[in-house]
Design an enzyme around this catalytic site. Sequence first.
Site, mmCIF file in Angstrom:
data_model
loop_
_atom_site.group_PDB
_atom_site.id
_atom_site.type_symbol
_atom_site.label_atom_id
_atom_site.label_comp_id
_atom_site.label_asym_id
_atom_site.label_seq_id
_atom_site.Cartn_x
_atom_site.Cartn_y
_atom_site.Cartn_z
ATOM 1 N N TRP A 83 -15.459 -17.459 9.366
ATOM 2 C CA TRP A 83 -16.743 -16.752 9.415
ATOM 3 C C TRP A 83 -16.653 -15.477 10.249
ATOM 4 O O TRP A 83 -17.397 -14.536 10.032
ATOM 5 C CB TRP A 83 -17.823 -17.674 9.991
ATOM 6 N N LYS A 84 -15.715 -15.418 11.199
ATOM 7 C CA LYS A 84 -15.594 -14.234 12.046
ATOM 8 C C LYS A 84 -15.115 -13.028 11.229
ATOM 9 O O LYS A 84 -15.610 -11.909 11.397
ATOM 10 C CB LYS A 84 -14.629 -14.517 13.195
ATOM 11 N N VAL A 113 -2.272 -1.877 15.595
ATOM 12 C CA VAL A 113 -2.834 -2.982 14.816
ATOM 13 C C VAL A 113 -3.431 -2.401 13.540
ATOM 14 O O VAL A 113 -4.257 -1.492 13.600
ATOM 15 C CB VAL A 113 -3.921 -3.743 15.602
ATOM 16 N N ASP A 114 -3.002 -2.904 12.413
ATOM 17 C CA ASP A 114 -3.502 -2.467 11.098
ATOM 18 C C ASP A 114 -3.806 -3.739 10.325
ATOM 19 O O ASP A 114 -2.906 -4.410 9.837
ATOM 20 C CB ASP A 114 -2.437 -1.623 10.396
ATOM 21 N N MET A 115 -5.074 -4.083 10.229
ATOM 22 C CA MET A 115 -5.403 -5.387 9.657
ATOM 23 C C MET A 115 -6.559 -5.334 8.672
ATOM 24 O O MET A 115 -7.528 -4.596 8.843
ATOM 25 C CB MET A 115 -5.750 -6.381 10.766
ATOM 26 N N GLY A 161 3.250 -3.523 16.078
ATOM 27 C CA GLY A 161 3.878 -2.220 15.877
ATOM 28 C C GLY A 161 5.376 -2.262 16.120
ATOM 29 O O GLY A 161 6.121 -1.422 15.600
ATOM 30 N N HIS A 194 0.817 -1.211 0.000
ATOM 31 C CA HIS A 194 0.000 0.000 0.000
ATOM 32 C C HIS A 194 0.853 1.264 0.000
ATOM 33 O O HIS A 194 0.382 2.353 0.317
ATOM 34 C CB HIS A 194 -0.937 -0.005 1.209
#
Length: 341
Positions: free
Chosen positions: A225-226, A172-174, A306, A44
Amino acid sequence: MLIGFDELKTTTKKAFLNLGLDEEQAEICAHVHCSSSADGVESHGINRVIRFADYVGKGWINIKGKPKLLKAKGVSENYDGELGIGVINALFCSERSINLAKEHGLGLVSIKNTTHWMRGGTYAWKIAEAGFIGINWINTESCMPMWGSDVQSVGNNPFCIAIPRENGEVVVDMAMSQYAYGKLGVYRLAGKKLPFPGGFDKEGNLTSNPALIEESRRILPTGYWKGSSLALALDLAAAAISNGLCGSDMDKNNHGSCTGCSQIFIAIDPYLFGTHDEIQGMFNRRIEAVKKAHSIDENHPVKYPGESTLERRKKSMSEGVNVDPTVWEKVCELANKTNKK
C-alpha cells in the site's frame, strides 16, 4: 550478447536519423539510450528504441517540439514540452535546474505536455555529476493497481534522488512497483524468473514469472500500500507543479506510455550551510558505515545505491554492452532502412 559501446551507439544513431531526427537529436538520444544499457538498465535503454519509433510513427512524439517557457518565478521555471522528444526535453530541464541552483542555491523546473524520458536516473546522475543534489520524478498513465484493487488505477511514477559524493555518487532510481514493466520484459526475454515476486497472475496469486505478470497487468507496488500511495502523491504533485496532466487525464487520451506527462527536476546546492569538506566528509563517513554492515552473504557485500551502476558502466565500456539479440536485430533493421529525411 555483448556489443562494443561505439558500435552500439553508431547503429542506434542511424536508427534515430532514419526516424527523422536531426544530427544533434540523434547523437543525444543514441548516447542516452546506449549509456542506460551500459549502466545495466537495458529495459529503458536500447530496449526502448523500437517503441520510440512506433510513437513517432503514430504522431505521439513531435520530433520538432522544444521546451517553451511559460512562466518563471523565483527559483522555479515552468515549460510546455510540445510533446517533443522526452530525453531531450528532460536534459534541457535538468540543465536549467542546475543553472538556477548555481544562482539561487536551489532550482526547480517543471515541464508538462512532454513524452517518455526513458531512464529517470539519467537526469539524477547528470545533476549529481554537476555537484548538486538531484531530485526528479514523473507521472504516467495508470499502469499499476492501487493497493486493494485488481485493475490499473495509478501510474508507476518513477522517483529519483542523487547525492553528489565525489568518491562515488549515491543514486536511487526507482519505480513505484517492485519491478517496472521494462524490467519484466528483460527477465522474460532472458528466460529468467524474477529474484522476488513482482506481481500477480490472472488468478490473483503472487508470482515470480514475468510473463504471467505482463499478462495480468497486476504489478506489485513497492511496499504494497505504501508504493501505490506514494505513486498517487507523486502524480498529483507533478501535475500541480507543472500545471499539466495527471494520470487519469493521460488515461483518457490513451496515447501509450507517458505521452503528455508532467515531470519535475530539482537541483540543490549541498553546501548551502556547510563547507565542501564538512559535507563531503559526512557523505564518506555515512557510506563507509554502510559498507561495513554485516552481509548475509559473504559473496555479496553490502553496497550503496549507485555503486553497482558504476561497476557495470566500467565493465560495459571494457567488455561490451549486454543487448538482447532480438532487440538488437530490430534496432539494426531500423538503422539499415533508407533514410527518409
